[in-house]
Design an enzyme around this catalytic site. Structure first.
Site, PDB file in Angstrom:
ATOM      1  N   SER A   1       0.795  -1.241   0.000  1.00 30.31           N
ATOM      2  CA  SER A   1       0.000   0.000   0.000  1.00 30.31           C
ATOM      3  C   SER A   1       0.820   1.281   0.000  1.00 30.31           C
ATOM      4  CB  SER A   1      -0.951   0.024   1.202  1.00 30.31           C
ATOM      5  OG  SER A   1      -2.019  -0.872   1.002  1.00 30.31           O
TER       6      SER A   1
ATOM      7  N   LYS B   1      -0.184   3.776  -2.620  1.00 28.95           N
ATOM      8  CA  LYS B   1      -1.224   4.805  -2.529  1.00 28.95           C
ATOM      9  C   LYS B   1      -0.669   6.235  -2.498  1.00 28.95           C
ATOM     10  CE  LYS B   1      -4.736   1.831  -0.366  1.00 28.95           C
ATOM     11  NZ  LYS B   1      -4.026   0.557  -0.187  1.00 28.95           N
TER      12      LYS B   1
ATOM     13  N   SER C   1      -5.604   3.444   4.559  1.00 32.78           N
ATOM     14  CA  SER C   1      -5.216   2.503   3.516  1.00 32.78           C
ATOM     15  C   SER C   1      -6.414   1.730   2.979  1.00 32.78           C
ATOM     16  CB  SER C   1      -4.152   1.520   4.047  1.00 32.78           C
ATOM     17  OG  SER C   1      -3.353   1.042   2.999  1.00 32.78           O
TER      18      SER C   1
ATOM     19  N   LYS D   1       2.970   6.571   5.351  1.00 33.20           N
ATOM     20  CA  LYS D   1       2.192   5.508   4.691  1.00 33.20           C
ATOM     21  C   LYS D   1       2.726   4.150   5.114  1.00 33.20           C
ATOM     22  CE  LYS D   1      -1.201   4.133   2.433  1.00 33.20           C
ATOM     23  NZ  LYS D   1      -1.286   3.112   3.491  1.00 33.20           N
TER      24      LYS D   1
END
Length: 379
Positions: free
Chosen positions: A153, A156, A210, A315
């Site tokens: 992820s 993203k 997420s 993140k």
């Protein structure tokens, strides 16, 4: 007759004077009894007066203790349940100390052991990492920095940049459909099919929590659809000089989304130039209306809630092929530091590694180590 008269008069006078003497005695004895009572009450009055200041001092504490939940118990984080009054008295009197203790406990909970190798560098649980100062390009620490690995992820961050570069309306409503269901990994989501949120809300949830369905919906609503969106992600990667980076979806569930720690550090620095990415990726929580129900979404990186950290971009990522990953830009000693931690061995290892790196950098004798780290190469 005169003596008799005189005798009679004397007797009558004696009887007439008796009540007067009784009255006089009563009048005389009444003040005495009153004063006696007063004398008896006086010590009591003095005693109550002596207690009066203590009563005044204790009253606010008792009031604060009993008023909220009389007869109930409260639970201290470190002790068994105790009577409410007792706990409240202590808390009222020791409020500053209690606050300091709580802060110390929180700080202690964040402590991690820092083990150094033979060269004085921290031993981390992440199999690949890259720590750099983006302001001057100084590499502080690295291992397997050029190895290409799945990024989960972390994808993203690129998804968000492509969405914002397109200049589409952030207030436009977007609906979650069956096309957003994860059929690759089978992950779930609290964004039920039919949920409609604005593009801004979808972007926020994708970065902060997420949310895979949010990231998928953002790609579907891109001009030209999902295929055009993926192409735009790869074009953006080339423009940023990310030569080891490839994208195949907008969520990161596809293990074919790959990059190197060194490339990811560049991607983090690039995303830090977007105010909304900085805001959304580091916010602690957000409540959104999911089909008529207010639902809370939280940040997947617990460090953003810690007052000891100043994080501008964050993140996390996880799929089995990538392991647990964490990338972020933080500030240490008024300098930006980008941390890329890939394929951590345990559930909390990525967070613990970030704390170890910070602890190492903040040590008094870390200056020579930071200089030496610039020429250190592993893997």
């Amino acid at each position: 007759m005169k003596p008799r008269f005189l005798l009679a008069a004397a007797v009558i006078g004696l009887f007439m004077l008796q009540p007067v003497s009784n009255l006089a005695e009563a009048a005389a004895s009444k003040p005495a009894r009153t004063s006696a009572k007063a004398a008896q009450k006086k010590p009591v009055a003095k005693k109550s007066v002596a207690k009066k200041p203590a009563a005044k001092t204790a009253a606010p504490k008792k009031k604060a203790a009993v008023k909220p939940s009389a007869g109930k118990t409260t639970r201290n984080a470190r002790s068994k349940a105790v009577p409410t009054g007792k706990a409240q008295r202590v808390s009222v009197r020791m409020a500053p100390a209690a606050a300091a203790t709580a802060a110390a406990a929180a700080a202690a909970a964040e402590e991690v052991a820092l083990a150094l190798d033979a060269n004085g560098f921290p031993q981390l649980g992440s199999s690949a990492f890259y720590i750099v100062n983006p302001a001057n390009g100084e590499v502080l620490l690295e291992r397997n920095a050029a190895v290409v690995v799945p990024i989960a992820s972390i994808t993203k961050l690129m998804t968000a940049m492509v969405v914002l570069d397109a200049g589409q309306s952030l207030s436009e409503p977007i609906t979650i459909t069956n096309a957003d269901i994860d059929t690759l990994k089978g992950t779930g989501s609290r964004l039920a099919i039919g949920t409609t949120l604005t593009r801004e809300e979808m972007l926020h949830l994708a970065l902060m929590s997420s949310e895979n369905r949010a990231a998928s919906a953002l790609a579907r609503h891109y001009p030209g659809g999902e295929r055009a969106f993926i192409e735009a992600m790869n074009v953006k990667a080339r423009l940023l000089g990310l030569w080891n980076t490839r994208f195949h979806d907008s969520t990161g569930l596809n293990p074919a989304n790959v990059s190197s720690p060194r490339d990811l550090a560049k991607m983090v620095s690039a995303s830090a130039s977007y105010p909304l990415i900085r805001e959304f990726s580091t916010s602690a929580e957000r409540y959104v209306d999911v089909r008529g129900r207010l639902t809370r979404f939280g940040n997947t990186n617990g460090l953003v809630k810690s007052p000891e950290w100043s994080i501008s971009v964050s993140k996390t990522g996880y799929i089995s092929e990538a392991g647990r990953c964490l990338v972020m830009q933080t500030w240490l000693h008024d300098q930006p530091v980008v941390m890329v931690l890939m394929d951590s061995s345990g559930l909390y290892t990525r967070t613990a590694d970030a704390k170890r790196v910070r602890k190492w950098l903040e040590q008094a004798d870390s200056a020579p180590r930071m200089a030496a780290a610039a020429v250190r190469r592993e893997g």
